[in-house]
Design a protein around this motif. Sequence first.
Motif, PDB file in Angstrom:
ATOM      1  N   SER A  27      31.361  44.074  43.552  1.00 18.88           N
ATOM      2  CA  SER A  27      32.170  43.130  42.765  1.00 18.88           C
ATOM      3  C   SER A  27      33.538  43.755  42.509  1.00 18.88           C
ATOM      4  O   SER A  27      33.677  44.986  42.496  1.00 18.88           O
ATOM      5  CB  SER A  27      31.487  42.805  41.434  1.00 18.88           C
ATOM      6  N   ASP A  29      36.133  37.697  40.537  1.00 15.25           N
ATOM      7  CA  ASP A  29      34.669  37.644  40.739  1.00 15.25           C
ATOM      8  C   ASP A  29      34.137  36.236  40.509  1.00 15.25           C
ATOM      9  O   ASP A  29      33.237  35.770  41.206  1.00 15.25           O
ATOM     10  CB  ASP A  29      33.966  38.631  39.794  1.00 15.25           C
ATOM     11  N   GLN A  30      34.740  35.578  39.530  1.00 18.28           N
ATOM     12  CA  GLN A  30      34.297  34.222  39.185  1.00 18.28           C
ATOM     13  C   GLN A  30      34.611  33.236  40.322  1.00 18.28           C
ATOM     14  O   GLN A  30      33.782  32.412  40.701  1.00 18.28           O
ATOM     15  CB  GLN A  30      35.009  33.784  37.893  1.00 18.28           C
ATOM     16  N   GLN A  31      35.822  33.363  40.891  1.00 16.51           N
ATOM     17  CA  GLN A  31      36.230  32.380  41.908  1.00 16.51           C
ATOM     18  C   GLN A  31      35.837  32.796  43.337  1.00 16.51           C
ATOM     19  O   GLN A  31      35.871  31.989  44.261  1.00 16.51           O
ATOM     20  CB  GLN A  31      37.732  32.095  41.818  1.00 16.51           C
ATOM     21  N   ALA A  49      37.697  40.197  36.759  1.00 12.20           N
ATOM     22  CA  ALA A  49      36.684  39.235  36.272  1.00 12.20           C
ATOM     23  C   ALA A  49      36.976  37.837  36.816  1.00 12.20           C
ATOM     24  O   ALA A  49      36.075  37.110  37.252  1.00 12.20           O
ATOM     25  CB  ALA A  49      36.667  39.237  34.750  1.00 12.20           C
ATOM     26  N   LYS A  50      38.259  37.479  36.817  1.00 12.03           N
ATOM     27  CA  LYS A  50      38.669  36.156  37.312  1.00 12.03           C
ATOM     28  C   LYS A  50      38.371  36.024  38.812  1.00 12.03           C
ATOM     29  O   LYS A  50      37.860  34.999  39.272  1.00 12.03           O
ATOM     30  CB  LYS A  50      40.181  35.976  37.053  1.00 12.03           C
TER      31      LYS A  50
END
Length: 487
Positions: free
Chosen positions: A21, A59-61, A56-57
């Motif tokens: 990640s 990983d989300q998208q 984090a952003k």
Amino acid sequence: MDYFKQDLASLHDLLVKKEVSVTDLVKETLTTIKERDQKLAAFLTLNEQAALDQAAKLDQQGIDPANILAGIPLAIKDNIVTKNLRTTAASKILENFQPIYDATVMEKLAAQQAVTIGKTNLDEFAMGGSTENSAFQITKNAWDQTKVPGGSSGGSAAAVAGGEVLAALGSDTGGSIRQPAAFNGIVGVKPTYGRVSRYGLIAFASSLDQIGPFTRNVKDNALLLNAISGLDPHDSTSSNQKVPDFAAGLDGNIKNMKIAVPKEYLGEGIAEPVKAAIKQAISTFEKLGATVDEVSLPHSKYGVPVYYIIASSEASSNLQRFDGIRYGYRAQDVKNLEDVYVKSRSEAFGDEVKRRIMLGTFSLSAGTYDAFFKKAAQVRTLICQDFAKVFADYDLILGPTAPTTAFGIGEDIDDPITMYMNDILTIPVNLAGLPGMSLPAGFADGLPIGLQLIANRFAENTMYRAGYAFEQATDFHKEIPAIGGQN
């Protein structure tokens, strides 16, 4: 994440497949930097929270498979302005400067979703060849911490060579990417003048400065240059030349390529182990099918004096903006306006910066302009013409990047002339606005030796092809310094 076992393609693959990640990658990179930087002192500022938020952003998208830099942590030389992230140019005068905009190269990297992990140390305002002129710390060589990492982009070079990051940006005014790349055994490229926007690069010498990439191998370097190149309306000197894919056509085939070796680049002052490594490299190129001939660049011997007059003159003009009024350091104990100027600059500029401002102001003054600045500009034209003659018949010029391997910390710092001569092989490339690459070509006493390839204007592709072929035929780029686990 052991960066010595990865390149951009393999790491990108892991991110796309979610085997790693971005958050874990960023966290591990920060941990490695904090551990190794106790020895290297490569970083001035870490972009910790913003990097984790961005991770984090991402990983989300999810990572875009077509975007090779997405989620990759990169280090940025601290004379490239970064919005809301401290940018000092390693000078006391900008110690707490927080830019309100991003340099064009930073906007391009943001569009690629690369992660800015932090800002790296340099010689103050990029003036120096050893990263000993920083107002904050002395960066160490990744191979031997008693040696300099080269300069002025020593922080970026040491961070890549020491396995803290996979890639970094530096700037090159007279060799400031190529010489530290040579001293640290990695690949560093100064692109053609105008290939990469200088908007947001804190100016040292505007007709010579150019931003470029540091990586551990040639292909990664080409991929990073792809991302930052191109025309920029903010920079009137940026070129509208089409940007090819520099990483395309790296197949190891350089049959019938014509390479020139200037006799001046293997003459007096070049250390014997360096000469031997370059002669070995010439033989490698010949085995790969290239033709190598000796040529002459007769005016290259004037490169250093010409450079120091032109660069110092431009620096004297560019550094007028640091006046203690608008931003940056302001002296406290002042009685009038002149006091503000004089004391702020006297207290906050380092010795090397003052030396160059004085030399530049003298060269531009009414009584000496014709004898120094004008004469230097004329000789610069002769240096450009020398290169043009060679490139009429040859694809590339080859030679050493630096006359020696990395020297000891404190060894040359009190002798400006010796220090200036370290750039004798790289300076002419900036004076002529040409692209140049340094790549690993051997070792002497455990320290890396750099091979320099110089191409014609906007012919970076040729340089990358030859560099890639040489890299594939040798194993120097696979060597790892002790700080990375072996030697």
